[in-house]
Design a protein around this motif. Structure first.
Motif, short mmCIF file in Angstrom:
data_model
loop_
_atom_site.label_atom_id
_atom_site.label_comp_id
_atom_site.label_asym_id
_atom_site.label_seq_id
_atom_site.Cartn_x
_atom_site.Cartn_y
_atom_site.Cartn_z
N PRO A 114 0.80 -1.23 0.00
CA PRO A 114 0.00 0.00 0.00
C PRO A 114 0.83 1.28 0.00
CG PRO A 114 -1.09 -1.63 1.34
CD PRO A 114 0.24 -2.23 0.94
N PRO A 115 1.89 1.42 0.82
CA PRO A 115 2.66 2.67 0.77
C PRO A 115 3.32 2.92 -0.59
CG PRO A 115 3.12 1.50 2.82
CD PRO A 115 2.34 0.56 1.94
N VAL A 116 3.80 1.85 -1.23
CA VAL A 116 4.41 2.00 -2.55
C VAL A 116 3.36 2.43 -3.57
CG1 VAL A 116 5.54 0.75 -4.43
CG2 VAL A 116 6.27 0.37 -2.07
N LEU A 117 2.19 1.80 -3.50
CA LEU A 117 1.10 2.17 -4.40
C LEU A 117 0.65 3.62 -4.18
CD1 LEU A 117 -1.32 -0.91 -4.51
CD2 LEU A 117 -0.06 0.08 -6.42
N LYS A 118 0.60 4.03 -2.94
CA LYS A 118 0.15 5.39 -2.63
C LYS A 118 1.05 6.43 -3.29
CE LYS A 118 -1.11 8.39 1.24
NZ LYS A 118 -1.26 8.49 2.71
N GLN A 119 2.35 6.21 -3.20
CA GLN A 119 3.28 7.14 -3.83
C GLN A 119 3.11 7.14 -5.35
OE1 GLN A 119 7.40 6.34 -2.94
NE2 GLN A 119 8.11 8.25 -3.82
N PHE A 120 2.88 5.98 -5.92
CA PHE A 120 2.75 5.85 -7.37
C PHE A 120 1.48 6.52 -7.88
CE2 PHE A 120 1.39 3.52 -11.18
CZ PHE A 120 2.53 3.57 -11.96
N VAL A 121 0.32 6.13 -7.37
CA VAL A 121 -0.94 6.64 -7.94
C VAL A 121 -1.13 8.13 -7.68
CG1 VAL A 121 -2.07 4.39 -7.88
CG2 VAL A 121 -2.35 5.95 -5.94
N SER A 122 -0.61 8.62 -6.55
CA SER A 122 -0.78 10.05 -6.24
C SER A 122 -0.01 10.94 -7.22
CB SER A 122 -0.34 10.34 -4.81
OG SER A 122 1.04 10.10 -4.64
N ALA A 123 0.94 10.36 -7.93
CA ALA A 123 1.71 11.14 -8.90
C ALA A 123 0.93 11.38 -10.19
CB ALA A 123 3.02 10.42 -9.22
N PHE A 124 -0.18 10.67 -10.39
CA PHE A 124 -0.89 10.74 -11.66
C PHE A 124 -2.27 11.41 -11.58
CE2 PHE A 124 2.03 7.13 -12.02
CZ PHE A 124 2.74 7.52 -13.14
N HIS A 125 -3.04 11.07 -10.55
CA HIS A 125 -4.38 11.66 -10.43
C HIS A 125 -4.80 11.61 -8.97
CE1 HIS A 125 -8.66 12.41 -10.94
NE2 HIS A 125 -8.40 12.82 -12.17
N PRO A 126 -5.36 12.70 -8.44
CA PRO A 126 -5.69 12.73 -7.01
C PRO A 126 -6.76 11.72 -6.60
CG PRO A 126 -6.60 14.65 -8.16
CD PRO A 126 -5.66 13.97 -9.11
N ARG A 127 -7.56 11.24 -7.56
CA ARG A 127 -8.61 10.27 -7.21
C ARG A 127 -8.28 8.85 -7.66
NH1 ARG A 127 -13.05 10.52 -9.61
NH2 ARG A 127 -12.64 12.02 -11.28
N MET A 128 -7.06 8.64 -8.13
CA MET A 128 -6.71 7.30 -8.58
C MET A 128 -6.61 6.35 -7.39
SD MET A 128 -3.61 6.02 -11.07
CE MET A 128 -4.35 6.88 -12.47
N VAL A 129 -7.19 5.17 -7.56
CA VAL A 129 -7.16 4.13 -6.53
C VAL A 129 -6.14 3.08 -6.92
CG1 VAL A 129 -8.52 2.34 -5.36
CG2 VAL A 129 -9.59 4.54 -5.95
N GLY A 130 -5.24 2.76 -6.01
CA GLY A 130 -4.28 1.69 -6.24
C GLY A 130 -4.70 0.48 -5.43
N LEU A 131 -4.71 -0.69 -6.06
CA LEU A 131 -5.15 -1.91 -5.38
C LEU A 131 -4.09 -3.00 -5.45
CD1 LEU A 131 -8.85 -2.16 -6.64
CD2 LEU A 131 -8.04 -1.23 -4.46
N THR A 132 -3.91 -3.69 -4.34
CA THR A 132 -3.01 -4.83 -4.26
C THR A 132 -3.68 -5.89 -3.39
OG1 THR A 132 -0.72 -5.51 -3.82
CG2 THR A 132 -1.72 -3.96 -2.25
N GLY A 133 -2.98 -6.97 -3.16
CA GLY A 133 -3.56 -8.04 -2.35
C GLY A 133 -2.63 -9.22 -2.28
#
Length: 199
Positions: A114-133
């Protein structure tokens, strides 16, 4: 025929032609992925560490793209184009733009925390959702969305790449597939395709 009668006849013909053409309007075009067996229920973890399911996106159009944050080339470019296309939609039609959620689903859950995804998606669009599992959960979602992904053998430094499908899907508010978006095109082409099918 005098000029007054000629004008009246011309107006009548134009009106009749307009009515005839309106009655012959072609039916609305079906989305290219209508009826395709793509997508379905899922339960994953977002970039904030919260459990998220497909039901959390009910009532909104969804742009769904599978990739991974350590991707050296295509993923960042594709996601940038998709995000820029959504921003074009938001500028043209704010009400529609607000009803669209961009979703990035990782094919590399071992590294995409989640922290890695947060940094990634926030760089592209403020409402982008990153999902992992978990690997099992990601494999299940990949199968449901017809996504191929396979990690290559690690290099000497331990790093590795993941070969994966690149398609970007547009889904309806009830989770049905509508169309593929041209993530390898321009932001305007992405926006045009979204507006064409998000109706």
């Amino acid at each position: 025929m005098n000029q007054g009668n000629l004008l009246a006849t011309t107006r009548s013909l134009r009106l009749a032609l307009g009515v005839a053409l309106a009655g012959c309007a072609p039916p609305a075009e079906n989305p290219p992925l209508a009826g395709a067996a793509i997508g379905g229920p899922f339960s994953l973890t977002d970039q904030h560490g919260r459990k998220v399911s497909d039901r959390d996106f009910a009532g909104r159009f969804r742009i769904v793209y599978f990739g991974y944050t350590y991707c050296p080339d295509v993923c960042p470019v594709d996601v940038q184009t998709l995000a820029a296309g959504l921003k074009r939609v938001e500028q043209r039609n704010p009400a529609l733009g607000a009803r669209i959620v961009p979703i990035f689903i990782s094919v590399d859950p071992a590294r995409d925390t989640p922290p890695v995804l947060k940094q990634f998606v926030s760089a592209f669009h403020p409402r982008m959702v990153g999902l992992t599992g978990t690997p099992a959960a990601i494999a299940k979602v990949q199968a449901a969305f017809a996504i191929f992904a396979k990690a290559q053998p690690p290099a000497a430094d331990g790093g590795y790449i993941v070969d994966h499908s690149r398609q970007a899907y547009l889904f309806s508010p009830d989770g049905k597939p509508l169309a593929l978006l041209p993530q390898d095109g321009t932001p305007d082409q992405v926006a045009d395709e979204i507006v064409r099918w998000a109706r």
